[in-house]
Write an enzyme that holds these catalytic residues in place. Sequence first.
Site, PDB file in Angstrom:
ATOM      1  N   TRP A  15       0.851  -1.124  -0.100  1.00 33.97           N
ATOM      2  CA  TRP A  15       0.096   0.154  -0.114  1.00 33.97           C
ATOM      3  C   TRP A  15       0.932   1.225   0.061  1.00 33.97           C
ATOM      4  CZ3 TRP A  15      -3.963   1.687  -2.032  1.00 33.97           C
ATOM      5  CH2 TRP A  15      -4.551   2.780  -1.633  1.00 33.97           C
ATOM      6  N   ARG A  34      13.456  -0.014   3.095  1.00 32.91           N
ATOM      7  CA  ARG A  34      14.353  -0.575   4.047  1.00 32.91           C
ATOM      8  C   ARG A  34      15.551  -1.316   3.411  1.00 32.91           C
ATOM      9  NH1 ARG A  34      12.782  -0.160   9.561  1.00 32.91           N
ATOM     10  NH2 ARG A  34      10.491   0.194   9.974  1.00 32.91           N
ATOM     11  N   GLY A 136      -9.414   3.776   3.622  1.00 33.10           N
ATOM     12  CA  GLY A 136     -10.690   3.472   2.786  1.00 33.10           C
ATOM     13  C   GLY A 136     -10.677   1.955   2.413  1.00 33.10           C
ATOM     14  N   ALA A 140      -4.314  -3.034  -2.809  1.00 32.64           N
ATOM     15  CA  ALA A 140      -3.544  -2.063  -3.218  1.00 32.64           C
ATOM     16  C   ALA A 140      -3.235  -2.488  -4.806  1.00 32.64           C
ATOM     17  CB  ALA A 140      -1.863  -2.443  -2.469  1.00 32.64           C
ATOM     18  N   LYS A 191     -11.857  -3.469  11.871  1.00 36.75           N
ATOM     19  CA  LYS A 191     -12.476  -4.351  10.594  1.00 36.75           C
ATOM     20  C   LYS A 191     -11.540  -5.383  10.491  1.00 36.75           C
ATOM     21  CE  LYS A 191      -9.476  -2.826   7.378  1.00 36.75           C
ATOM     22  NZ  LYS A 191      -8.740  -3.465   6.457  1.00 36.75           N
ATOM     23  N   ASP A 244     -14.494  -0.351   3.961  1.00 35.84           N
ATOM     24  CA  ASP A 244     -13.246  -1.003   4.226  1.00 35.84           C
ATOM     25  C   ASP A 244     -13.609  -2.378   4.943  1.00 35.84           C
ATOM     26  OD1 ASP A 244     -10.742  -1.457   4.326  1.00 35.84           O
ATOM     27  OD2 ASP A 244     -10.283   0.155   6.062  1.00 35.84           O
ATOM     28  N   THR A 248     -12.420  -5.955   2.936  1.00 38.65           N
ATOM     29  CA  THR A 248     -11.349  -6.842   3.637  1.00 38.65           C
ATOM     30  C   THR A 248     -12.189  -8.331   3.903  1.00 38.65           C
ATOM     31  OG1 THR A 248     -10.749  -4.701   4.745  1.00 38.65           O
ATOM     32  CG2 THR A 248     -10.006  -6.866   5.614  1.00 38.65           C
ATOM     33  N   ARG A 255      -5.521  -9.908   3.339  1.00 35.93           N
ATOM     34  CA  ARG A 255      -4.438 -10.571   4.237  1.00 35.93           C
ATOM     35  C   ARG A 255      -5.004 -11.027   5.492  1.00 35.93           C
ATOM     36  NH1 ARG A 255      -1.059  -6.044   2.781  1.00 35.93           N
ATOM     37  NH2 ARG A 255      -1.165  -5.319   4.452  1.00 35.93           N
ATOM     38  N   ASN A 256      -5.935 -10.061   5.944  1.00 36.14           N
ATOM     39  CA  ASN A 256      -6.622 -10.684   7.302  1.00 36.14           C
ATOM     40  C   ASN A 256      -7.697 -11.493   6.979  1.00 36.14           C
ATOM     41  OD1 ASN A 256      -5.649  -8.682   9.440  1.00 36.14           O
ATOM     42  ND2 ASN A 256      -6.061  -7.336   7.731  1.00 36.14           N
ATOM     43  N   VAL A 279       2.501  -7.925   6.418  1.00 38.27           N
ATOM     44  CA  VAL A 279       2.091  -7.703   7.927  1.00 38.27           C
ATOM     45  C   VAL A 279       0.307  -7.866   7.721  1.00 38.27           C
ATOM     46  CG1 VAL A 279       1.576  -6.471   9.791  1.00 38.27           C
ATOM     47  CG2 VAL A 279       3.709  -6.561   8.622  1.00 38.27           C
TER      48      VAL A 279
END
Length: 335
Positions: A15, A34, A136, A140, A191, A244, A248, A255-256, A279
């Site tokens: 994202w 990183r 929102g 991605a 959420k 959102d 999701t 991912r969740n 993550v």
Amino acid sequence: MSRRMNVTVLGAGSWGTTVASIASRNADTIIWARRAETADEINREQRNSQYLKDLTLHRHLRATADLEEALRDCDVLVMGVPSHSFRDTLQKVAPLVRPWVPVISLAKGLEQGTQRRMTEIIHEELPGHPAGLLAGPNIAKEVLQGMAAAAVMAMPDEKIACALQPLFSTAVFRVYTNTDVIGSELGGPLKNVIAISAGMAQGLGVGENTRAMVITRGLLEISRLGVAMGGRAETFSGLTGLGDLLTTCMSPLSRNRQVGEQFAAGKTTAEIVASMNMVAEGIKTSSVVMELAERHGVEMPIAHEVAAVVRGEYGALQAFRGLRKLTPGAEQESG
């Protein structure tokens, strides 16, 4: 704006990279990664293959692995790092960023231990900087592919929100403004926990009726806690709340939701975390949500079951059996 702005995005996950690509259409934008290899790939090939496969980024986007270089000319700072490294990154940023530069969070999490929202951490670590968020119903990869989507720029000062709005807008990515920072910011982390439950429902094959129940009752839990913490009720029916939540819970790219499906397959939290290269904020957030629910006296039975599964107390099937034991009352009152 009298001159072209300089936007800095910290964090080259899916994202963060997508938002940086959007911003580079409207402003001089640099993203900090990183890993030097990631920065090199963005500069050389306009790609971030680790998170976004072969999708092409905007040709004007620049990248660096040098934090000082990333912040040197920064007019607007976008924080795209996960919640668990948010404070540490801001502490490194503090001596490098000019005063009064607006700081926008992309993270949909809550800090463990302190239970702080990300904008609260910004105020603590960068006092005097206007703080807000961009959030929102945004997957991605779909946004980067140019599919129509929308988000909210939430700031306490509407003038600042309106000034930042054009930096992140395109013809197909619409950005709205909202002064309810608390409500807009809570929708995302809350959420994520409900989405794990929706993923468990999907993985267990319990049917669309049950998934619909989880989503709608989950929205009520989110709204209850959000209002108790100072958010406006209407915010939770908007893009950062219901919008959102739907994305999701329903998208196989979430991912969740994927975490919930893996719980349904019998995997442990440690196994799931080890298998992911991105993550899933809902895993860490589940325990914080229950701490907040207890503090504010809010019943959240779905979130309670998810937190128990994350802790390894029992599995997904037992969690859904636990929800069946609840006694239904009036729709807007009971669990």
